[in-house]
Write a protein that holds these residues in place. Structure first.
Motif, PDB file in Angstrom:
ATOM      1  N   ASP A   1       0.808  -1.228   0.000  1.00 25.91           N
ATOM      2  CA  ASP A   1       0.000   0.000   0.000  1.00 25.91           C
ATOM      3  C   ASP A   1       0.841   1.279   0.000  1.00 25.91           C
ATOM      4  O   ASP A   1       0.275   2.378  -0.010  1.00 25.91           O
ATOM      5  CB  ASP A   1      -0.913   0.029   1.234  1.00 25.91           C
ATOM      6  CG  ASP A   1      -2.211  -0.755   1.038  1.00 25.91           C
ATOM      7  OD1 ASP A   1      -2.608  -0.981  -0.124  1.00 25.91           O
ATOM      8  OD2 ASP A   1      -2.834  -1.114   2.054  1.00 25.91           O
TER       9      ASP A   1
ATOM     10  N   ASP B   1      -1.171   8.976   2.561  1.00 23.78           N
ATOM     11  CA  ASP B   1      -1.666   8.646   3.896  1.00 23.78           C
ATOM     12  C   ASP B   1      -0.725   8.738   5.100  1.00 23.78           C
ATOM     13  O   ASP B   1      -1.187   9.031   6.193  1.00 23.78           O
ATOM     14  CB  ASP B   1      -2.278   7.232   3.857  1.00 23.78           C
ATOM     15  CG  ASP B   1      -3.513   7.178   2.964  1.00 23.78           C
ATOM     16  OD1 ASP B   1      -4.263   8.161   2.952  1.00 23.78           O
ATOM     17  OD2 ASP B   1      -3.708   6.158   2.291  1.00 23.78           O
TER      18      ASP B   1
ATOM     19  N   LYS C   1      -3.943   0.802   9.596  1.00 24.05           N
ATOM     20  CA  LYS C   1      -3.963  -0.548   9.003  1.00 24.05           C
ATOM     21  C   LYS C   1      -2.621  -1.170   9.360  1.00 24.05           C
ATOM     22  O   LYS C   1      -1.577  -0.692   8.898  1.00 24.05           O
ATOM     23  CB  LYS C   1      -4.145  -0.432   7.484  1.00 24.05           C
ATOM     24  CG  LYS C   1      -4.148  -1.761   6.722  1.00 24.05           C
ATOM     25  CD  LYS C   1      -4.499  -1.525   5.230  1.00 24.05           C
ATOM     26  CE  LYS C   1      -4.422  -2.792   4.390  1.00 24.05           C
ATOM     27  NZ  LYS C   1      -4.878  -2.580   3.000  1.00 24.05           N
TER      28      LYS C   1
ATOM     29  N   ARG D   1       0.320  -1.546   7.027  1.00 27.11           N
ATOM     30  CA  ARG D   1       0.944  -0.337   6.464  1.00 27.11           C
ATOM     31  C   ARG D   1       2.002   0.267   7.392  1.00 27.11           C
ATOM     32  O   ARG D   1       2.645   1.251   7.037  1.00 27.11           O
ATOM     33  CB  ARG D   1      -0.129   0.704   6.116  1.00 27.11           C
ATOM     34  CG  ARG D   1      -1.100   0.226   5.037  1.00 27.11           C
ATOM     35  CD  ARG D   1      -1.939   1.348   4.463  1.00 27.11           C
ATOM     36  NE  ARG D   1      -1.116   2.320   3.729  1.00 27.11           N
ATOM     37  CZ  ARG D   1      -1.598   3.351   3.047  1.00 27.11           C
ATOM     38  NH1 ARG D   1      -2.906   3.553   2.996  1.00 27.11           N
ATOM     39  NH2 ARG D   1      -0.795   4.182   2.410  1.00 27.11           N
TER      40      ARG D   1
ATOM     41  N   GLY E   1      -5.743  10.075   4.704  1.00 32.16           N
ATOM     42  CA  GLY E   1      -6.984   9.889   3.951  1.00 32.16           C
ATOM     43  C   GLY E   1      -8.201  10.299   4.773  1.00 32.16           C
ATOM     44  O   GLY E   1      -9.268  10.575   4.223  1.00 32.16           O
TER      45      GLY E   1
ATOM     46  N   ARG F   1      -9.244   3.626  10.877  1.00 33.11           N
ATOM     47  CA  ARG F   1      -7.851   3.992  10.633  1.00 33.11           C
ATOM     48  C   ARG F   1      -7.335   5.088  11.576  1.00 33.11           C
ATOM     49  O   ARG F   1      -6.145   5.159  11.858  1.00 33.11           O
ATOM     50  CB  ARG F   1      -7.681   4.447   9.185  1.00 33.11           C
ATOM     51  CG  ARG F   1      -8.123   3.430   8.132  1.00 33.11           C
ATOM     52  CD  ARG F   1      -7.288   2.176   8.183  1.00 33.11           C
ATOM     53  NE  ARG F   1      -7.665   1.228   7.135  1.00 33.11           N
ATOM     54  CZ  ARG F   1      -7.075   1.172   5.939  1.00 33.11           C
ATOM     55  NH1 ARG F   1      -6.108   1.999   5.645  1.00 33.11           N
ATOM     56  NH2 ARG F   1      -7.469   0.270   5.060  1.00 33.11           N
TER      57      ARG F   1
ATOM     58  N   HIS G   1     -11.993   5.866   4.250  1.00 32.55           N
ATOM     59  CA  HIS G   1     -11.434   7.088   4.823  1.00 32.55           C
ATOM     60  C   HIS G   1     -12.477   8.209   4.705  1.00 32.55           C
ATOM     61  O   HIS G   1     -13.403   8.108   3.896  1.00 32.55           O
ATOM     62  CB  HIS G   1     -10.195   7.517   4.023  1.00 32.55           C
ATOM     63  CG  HIS G   1      -8.943   6.762   4.330  1.00 32.55           C
ATOM     64  ND1 HIS G   1      -8.214   6.107   3.367  1.00 32.55           N
ATOM     65  CD2 HIS G   1      -8.246   6.592   5.489  1.00 32.55           C
ATOM     66  CE1 HIS G   1      -7.136   5.548   3.916  1.00 32.55           C
ATOM     67  NE2 HIS G   1      -7.130   5.827   5.194  1.00 32.55           N
TER      68      HIS G   1
ATOM     69  N   ALA H   1      -6.980  -1.923  -5.570  1.00 28.82           N
ATOM     70  CA  ALA H   1      -6.358  -1.693  -4.259  1.00 28.82           C
ATOM     71  C   ALA H   1      -7.063  -0.627  -3.423  1.00 28.82           C
ATOM     72  O   ALA H   1      -6.563  -0.225  -2.373  1.00 28.82           O
ATOM     73  CB  ALA H   1      -4.887  -1.313  -4.450  1.00 28.82           C
ATOM     74  N   GLU H   2      -8.232  -0.205  -3.858  1.00 29.52           N
ATOM     75  CA  GLU H   2      -9.081   0.736  -3.102  1.00 29.52           C
ATOM     76  C   GLU H   2      -8.458   2.100  -2.840  1.00 29.52           C
ATOM     77  O   GLU H   2      -8.640   2.671  -1.768  1.00 29.52           O
ATOM     78  CB  GLU H   2      -9.496   0.136  -1.751  1.00 29.52           C
ATOM     79  CG  GLU H   2     -10.235  -1.180  -1.799  1.00 29.52           C
ATOM     80  CD  GLU H   2     -10.648  -1.642  -0.394  1.00 29.52           C
ATOM     81  OE1 GLU H   2      -9.771  -2.051   0.364  1.00 29.52           O
ATOM     82  OE2 GLU H   2     -11.848  -1.579  -0.086  1.00 29.52           O
TER      83      GLU H   2
ATOM     84  N   CYS I   1      -5.214   9.522  -3.052  1.00 27.78           N
ATOM     85  CA  CYS I   1      -4.391   8.571  -2.287  1.00 27.78           C
ATOM     86  C   CYS I   1      -3.030   8.352  -2.948  1.00 27.78           C
ATOM     87  O   CYS I   1      -2.039   8.076  -2.272  1.00 27.78           O
ATOM     88  CB  CYS I   1      -5.103   7.237  -2.178  1.00 27.78           C
ATOM     89  SG  CYS I   1      -6.870   7.380  -1.886  1.00 27.78           S
TER      90      CYS I   1
HETATM   91  N1  LIG Z   1      -6.412   8.056   1.078  1.00 25.38           N
HETATM   92  C1  LIG Z   1      -6.924   6.886   0.709  1.00 25.38           C
HETATM   93  O1  LIG Z   1      -8.138   6.721   0.658  1.00 25.38           O
HETATM   94  N2  LIG Z   1      -6.049   5.908   0.479  1.00 25.38           N
HETATM   95  C2  LIG Z   1      -6.404   4.623  -0.002  1.00 25.38           C
HETATM   96  C3  LIG Z   1      -5.514   3.574   0.516  1.00 25.38           C
HETATM   97  C4  LIG Z   1      -5.888   2.210   0.019  1.00 25.38           C
HETATM   98  C5  LIG Z   1      -5.108   1.107   0.689  1.00 25.38           C
HETATM   99  N3  LIG Z   1      -5.330  -0.150   0.038  1.00 25.38           N
HETATM  100  C6  LIG Z   1      -5.482   0.962   2.142  1.00 25.38           C
HETATM  101  O2  LIG Z   1      -6.250   0.072   2.486  1.00 25.38           O
HETATM  102  O3  LIG Z   1      -5.002   1.731   2.969  1.00 25.38           O
END
Ligand SMILES: NC(=O)NCCC[C@H](N)C(=O)O
Length: 289
Positions: free
Chosen positions: A74, A80, A96, A99, A130, A147, A183, A273-274, A279
């Motif tokens: 990530d 983030d 998370k 991370r 985020g 988070r 987020h 990866a969302e 981000c």
């Molecule tokens: N600022 C954001 O919304 N960041 C997205 C982070 C996606 C990453 N896969 C996560 O789960 O943290």
């Protein structure tokens, strides 16, 4: 002249840090990372190069964070692990667990860029950028959810109080639970100083009221474009923004509200990866004017 700062989500974007998808991203196990499926590294790198080319074409200086990092898939979501203020960077603490480790790597990058470190979250505090949004240069909205915890918010609040910066706390919903990425910025992006793109269904009434009191016009993302990251829009300057392609109704609504909308292809780097356009970028310098 300062090489960092800008307590705004929409002021002219001058410098961003990005991180190109690496081996860690390419080999991320979808189950472990909560990705929809395993990214194709080659395609992801191509998408990222194209994404960066769009930024450069907008006269944004792009700096690569290319320190080798193992097992931090990530880490491409450089937005983030830290927050930039006019008084230096705040190094956050990832909520998370997978991370953890991204913070110190980004801090090293900031040091190399001569960005002073104002504060580092510690102890039980967690916060991810985020969840953080400048509503104006004296008001920071912070979402409390999976988070970002209360201790994280309190440490940020105490750090910024001497600069007369107020924190507005926003409670985030449970939705799909703690493995998923939700987020505050999954629900709202600012596209002009007084214009916000929102998915109101998951926002507290008190926050919507606060935005209205501050004079924000609200543009709504339709329900069917929420899961495809409709609300996740990166402002390049007031009324010029960048977002993932495909959310056509959201795009039309932004255009009707006077915004120029650029899009990028993000099947690998975003949908799987969302993480969207905000981000993928860590703004370092924005002009406030
Ligand atoms: N600022 C954001 O919304 N960041 C997205 C982070 C996606 C990453 N896969 C996560 O789960 O943290």
């Amino acid at each position: 002249q300062q090489n960092y700062g800008g307590q705004t989500m929409v002021g002219d974007l001058k410098i961003v840090v990005v991180r190109k998808p690496d081996e860690s991203f390419g080999k991320a196990d979808p189950k472990t990372w909560h990705y929809t499926s395993q990214p194709n590294l080659e395609k992801a790198q191509k998408e990222h190069d194209d994404f960066v080319a769009i930024l450069k074409k907008q006269d944004i200086q792009v700096v690569y964070h290319d320190q080798p990092l193992n097992n931090l898939a990530d880490a491409i979501f450089v937005h983030d692990p830290a927050l930039i203020t006019n008084h230096g960077a705040i190094i956050l603490s990832m909520g998370k667990p997978l991370r953890k480790g991204e913070e110190s790597a980004l801090k090293n990058k900031f040091k190399a860029l001569n960005i002073p470190i104002l504060f580092e979250l510690h102890g039980k505090a967690t916060a991810e950028a985020g969840d953080i949004l400048w509503l104006d240069n004296k008001t920071l909205a912070i979402g409390r959810g999976f988070r970002t915890n209360q201790e994280g918010i309190d440490q940020i609040k105490n750090t910024l109080a001497p600069f007369n910066i107020k924190v507005v706390q926003v409670e985030l919903p449970y939705d799909q639970g703690k493995e998923a990425c939700l987020h505050l910025q999954s629900l709202i992006s600012l596209v002009d100083h007084k214009k916000a793109l929102v998915y109101p269904k998951f926002l507290p009434v008190s926050f919507i009221e606060h935005l209205k009191e501050k004079g924000f016009a609200l543009i709504e993302v339709p329900e069917h474009e929420y899961n495809s990251m409709g609300p996740n829009v990166l402002a390049i300057k007031p009324n010029v923004c960048l977002t993932i392609e495909g959310n056509n109704e959201t795009k039309s609504r932004l255009e009707a509200a006077g915004c120029k909308v650029h899009t990028y292809e993000g099947n690998e780097i975003s949908h799987k990866a969302e993480g969207g356009a905000t981000c993928l970028t860590r703004p370092i310098l924005r002009l406030e004017g």
